[in-house]
Design an enzyme around this catalytic site. Structure first.
Site, PDB file in Angstrom:
ATOM      1  N   CYS A  23       0.172   3.761   2.814  1.00 38.93           N
ATOM      2  CA  CYS A  23       0.668   3.194   4.080  1.00 38.93           C
ATOM      3  C   CYS A  23       2.154   3.513   4.243  1.00 38.93           C
ATOM      4  O   CYS A  23       2.605   3.884   5.329  1.00 38.93           O
ATOM      5  CB  CYS A  23       0.473   1.679   4.109  1.00 38.93           C
ATOM      6  N   CYS A  76       0.826  -1.213   0.000  1.00 37.18           N
ATOM      7  CA  CYS A  76       0.000   0.000   0.000  1.00 37.18           C
ATOM      8  C   CYS A  76       0.862   1.266   0.000  1.00 37.18           C
ATOM      9  O   CYS A  76       1.609   1.512   0.939  1.00 37.18           O
ATOM     10  CB  CYS A  76      -0.902  -0.058   1.239  1.00 37.18           C
TER      11      CYS A  76
END
Length: 105
Positions: A33, A30
Site C-alpha cells: 500500500c 501494508c
C-alpha cells in the site's frame, strides 16, 4: 486533490458522485500500500476535475470493507454511478489503473 473516503462520506462522495471514483483500499501497516501511495497521488493530480481519486483505510471503515468483500490490500475499486466497474487487487502498475479508470468513463 486526493480524497479521504470514510463510512461517513462514502455514499455522498462515492455512490452519488457524478464522475468516476478510484478508491485505494489500504492499511497503514501494508507495505505494498505504501509502495502504491505515490502512484495514487499522481493519478489524483492527473485526473483532477474528471475523476475522484482517494483512499479508504480498511481498519477504520470495516462496514465498507465487508460490503465490497475486500479480502486483501491494496485493493483498488473504480466506481461509477454507484456500481463497481473494476476491481484490481495488489500492487498493480499505473497503466493498469489508468486503463480501469478510462474504461469506466
Amino acid at each position: 486533490m486526493e480524497y479521504t473516503f470514510t463510512s461517513d462520506n462514502f455514499e455522498e462522495e462515492v455512490l452519488k458522485s457524478d464522475v468516476p471514483v478510484l478508491i485505494d483500499m489500504f492499511a497503514t501497516w501494508c507495505g505494498p500500500c505504501k509502495m502504491m501511495a505515490p502512484v495514487v497521488a499522481q493519478l489524483a493530480e492527473e485526473y483532477e476535475g474528471t475523476v475522484k481519486v482517494g483512499k479508504l483505510d480498511i481498519d477504520q471503515n470495516v462496514d465498507i470493507v465487508a460490503q465490497y468483500k475486500i479480502m486483501s490490500v491494496p485493493t483498488f475499486l473504480v466506481i461509477k454511478d454507484g456500481e463497481v466497474k473494476a476491481k484490481l487487487i495488489g500492487a498493480v502498475s499505473k497503466e493498469e489503473l489508468v486503463e480501469a479508470i478510462d474504461q469506466a468513463k
